[in-house]
Scaffold this motif. Structure first.
Motif, short mmCIF file in Angstrom:
data_model
loop_
_atom_site.label_atom_id
_atom_site.label_comp_id
_atom_site.label_asym_id
_atom_site.label_seq_id
_atom_site.Cartn_x
_atom_site.Cartn_y
_atom_site.Cartn_z
N UNK A 44 0.68 -1.01 -0.09
CA UNK A 44 -0.32 -0.40 -0.25
C UNK A 44 0.59 1.21 -0.10
N UNK A 45 0.08 1.45 -0.32
CA UNK A 45 0.93 4.06 -0.25
C UNK A 45 0.41 4.41 0.91
N UNK A 46 1.37 5.17 1.32
CA UNK A 46 1.45 5.70 2.11
C UNK A 46 0.09 6.83 2.04
N UNK A 47 0.70 7.78 0.91
CA UNK A 47 -1.36 9.16 0.72
C UNK A 47 -1.98 8.26 -0.61
N UNK A 48 -2.25 7.01 -0.80
CA UNK A 48 -3.26 6.99 -1.83
C UNK A 48 -4.12 5.47 -1.59
N UNK A 49 -4.97 5.52 -1.70
CA UNK A 49 -6.14 4.53 -2.01
C UNK A 49 -6.73 4.03 -3.39
#
Length: 196
Positions: A44-49
């Motif tokens: 998963x990305x820190x600032x993206x869903x």
């Protein structure tokens, strides 16, 4: 590979090798493209869903790429690292590679001929995706039925297997989105365009 690069350099210097995507024109290419895989990596990305990251294969027409995601916080600095890879025994960088700050590029560099490869890629992307040139980046974005077709590729692609990497990251090198497109280029007719 070395023979191909030595052949290509004089053409680029003389302006005979056309790398423009010729958007809107239905020019034929001496090859066919078949997209086989589309994946979002390093999740998963820190600032993206990421909501959707998939490919829909069709019979007798190009595959459709779908990517729906949300940037959960705004950013005014978004870099794009774009690399095209060609597969020999492993994937190795080939022809197109750049790293740009998208917001700076759109405000000051676009269309000025400073980075022809970035212009080529961004011109195609903006013809398919309407939101890419709007800073700051924040909120939900959708890319639906995005198709990789021969008419948007350079005229001189050799036959073989390719991978396109596009990594979006911020000033702290945090990945916001990173996807890969795997595809093959096959010659039409009797001419062998392979580099092997």
């Amino acid at each position: 590979m070395a023979k191909f690069i030595l052949f290509l350099i004089p053409l680029l210097l003389q302006g005979q090798a056309d790398i423009s995507p010729t958007l809107g024109l239905n020019l034929t290419r001496p090859y066919l493209i078949r997209v086989s895989k589309f994946i979002c990596v390093e999740q998963p990305y820190k600032n993206t869903e990421v909501h959707i990251c998939n490919i829909k294969l069709h019979r007798n027409k190009p595959a459709s790429l779908n990517l729906h995601f949300t940037f959960t916080k705004p950013t005014k600095i978004m870099h794009l690292a774009f690399t095209m890879f060609y597969k020999y025994t492993t994937f190795q960088p080939f022809l197109m590679q750049f790293d740009i700050d998208l917001c700076h590029y759109f405000s000051e560099q676009r269309g000025k001929g400073i980075n022809k490869i970035a212009d080529f890629v961004i011109d195609f992307a903006t013809s398919q995706v309407s939101w890419i040139d709007r800073c700051p980046y924040y909120g939900r974005y959708n890319i639906t039925n995005f198709q990789v077709t021969p008419d948007i590729m350079p005229k001189f692609l050799p036959a073989g297997d390719y991978r396109l990497d596009a990594r979006h990251y911020d000033e702290s090198n945090n990945t916001w989105m990173y996807f890969q497109i795997f595809y093959s280029v096959r010659a039409k007719g009797l001419i062998d365009l392979s580099m092997g």
